[in-house]
Design a protein around this motif. Structure first.
Motif, mmCIF file in Angstrom:
data_model
loop_
_atom_site.group_PDB
_atom_site.id
_atom_site.type_symbol
_atom_site.label_atom_id
_atom_site.label_comp_id
_atom_site.label_asym_id
_atom_site.label_seq_id
_atom_site.Cartn_x
_atom_site.Cartn_y
_atom_site.Cartn_z
ATOM 1 N N ILE A 57 13.178 2.215 -0.009
ATOM 2 C CA ILE A 57 12.822 0.830 -0.237
ATOM 3 C C ILE A 57 11.345 0.796 -0.605
ATOM 4 C CG2 ILE A 57 12.594 -1.449 0.829
ATOM 5 C CD1 ILE A 57 14.771 -0.564 2.838
ATOM 6 N N CYS A 58 10.995 0.090 -1.670
ATOM 7 C CA CYS A 58 9.604 -0.135 -2.057
ATOM 8 C C CYS A 58 9.313 -1.631 -1.927
ATOM 9 C CB CYS A 58 9.354 0.287 -3.498
ATOM 10 S SG CYS A 58 9.401 2.058 -3.729
ATOM 11 N N ALA A 59 8.128 -1.940 -1.421
ATOM 12 C CA ALA A 59 7.737 -3.336 -1.268
ATOM 13 C C ALA A 59 6.284 -3.500 -1.634
ATOM 14 C CB ALA A 59 7.974 -3.798 0.160
ATOM 15 N N HIS A 60 5.966 -4.617 -2.250
ATOM 16 C CA HIS A 60 4.579 -4.922 -2.580
ATOM 17 C C HIS A 60 3.870 -5.373 -1.312
ATOM 18 C CE1 HIS A 60 1.102 -7.016 -4.303
ATOM 19 N NE2 HIS A 60 1.260 -6.160 -5.282
ATOM 20 N N SER A 61 2.632 -4.933 -1.175
ATOM 21 C CA SER A 61 1.864 -5.225 0.037
ATOM 22 C C SER A 61 1.391 -6.675 0.063
ATOM 23 C CB SER A 61 0.661 -4.291 0.104
ATOM 24 O OG SER A 61 -0.119 -4.591 1.215
ATOM 25 N N GLU A 62 1.952 -7.448 0.934
ATOM 26 C CA GLU A 62 1.499 -8.799 1.266
ATOM 27 C C GLU A 62 1.740 -8.908 2.763
ATOM 28 O OE1 GLU A 62 3.595 -11.623 -1.119
ATOM 29 O OE2 GLU A 62 2.926 -10.721 -2.974
ATOM 30 N N SER A 63 0.695 -9.151 3.506
ATOM 31 C CA SER A 63 0.720 -8.977 4.963
ATOM 32 C C SER A 63 1.987 -9.444 5.665
ATOM 33 C CB SER A 63 -0.496 -9.654 5.582
ATOM 34 O OG SER A 63 -1.661 -9.054 5.098
ATOM 35 N N ARG A 64 2.363 -10.714 5.529
ATOM 36 C CA ARG A 64 3.533 -11.227 6.250
ATOM 37 C C ARG A 64 4.822 -10.609 5.728
ATOM 38 N NH1 ARG A 64 2.402 -17.167 5.550
ATOM 39 N NH2 ARG A 64 0.189 -16.819 5.491
ATOM 40 N N THR A 65 4.957 -10.556 4.416
ATOM 41 C CA THR A 65 6.152 -9.982 3.817
ATOM 42 C C THR A 65 6.256 -8.499 4.152
ATOM 43 O OG1 THR A 65 5.964 -11.552 2.000
ATOM 44 C CG2 THR A 65 7.387 -9.651 1.640
ATOM 45 N N MET A 66 5.119 -7.802 4.089
ATOM 46 C CA MET A 66 5.100 -6.379 4.365
ATOM 47 C C MET A 66 5.557 -6.102 5.797
ATOM 48 S SD MET A 66 1.903 -3.757 4.337
ATOM 49 C CE MET A 66 1.349 -4.351 5.925
ATOM 50 N N SER A 67 5.102 -6.886 6.741
ATOM 51 C CA SER A 67 5.504 -6.715 8.135
ATOM 52 C C SER A 67 7.011 -6.904 8.293
ATOM 53 C CB SER A 67 4.757 -7.705 9.031
ATOM 54 O OG SER A 67 3.383 -7.446 9.008
ATOM 55 N N ALA A 68 7.558 -7.878 7.614
ATOM 56 C CA ALA A 68 9.001 -8.127 7.682
ATOM 57 C C ALA A 68 9.775 -6.962 7.081
ATOM 58 C CB ALA A 68 9.341 -9.428 6.962
#
Length: 80
Positions: free
Chosen positions: A1-12
């Protein structure tokens, strides 16, 4: 899984990866708090890796006037 770093979204995303025992890679980390979240996740054994782009490593606010002066409108904006 790859995700763009955005604090709240990244934590989820890290939480979901932990719940489903999946590896997650966080792209374009740019904030200290994001690094701290990733560090804490790794310390708990969550399978997470990350990367940072060169501009996030080497550019700072002092560079903004030079970028704007180079005729690149909008490129000197800070958008975390």
């Amino acid at each position: 899984i790859c995700a763009h770093s955005e604090s709240r979204t990244m934590s989820a995303v890290i939480l979901m990866a932990a719940l489903y025992d999946r590896h997650v890679h966080i792209c374009h980390v740019s904030l200290r708090e994001e690094i701290l979240i990733i560090k804490a996740a790794k310390a708990k054994g969550i399978k997470v890796t990350c990367e940072v782009t060169p501009q996030h490593l080497f550019l700072c606010k002092d560079d903004m006037p030079h970028i704007a002066a180079a005729g690149k409108p909008g490129r000197a904006e800070v958008r975390p």
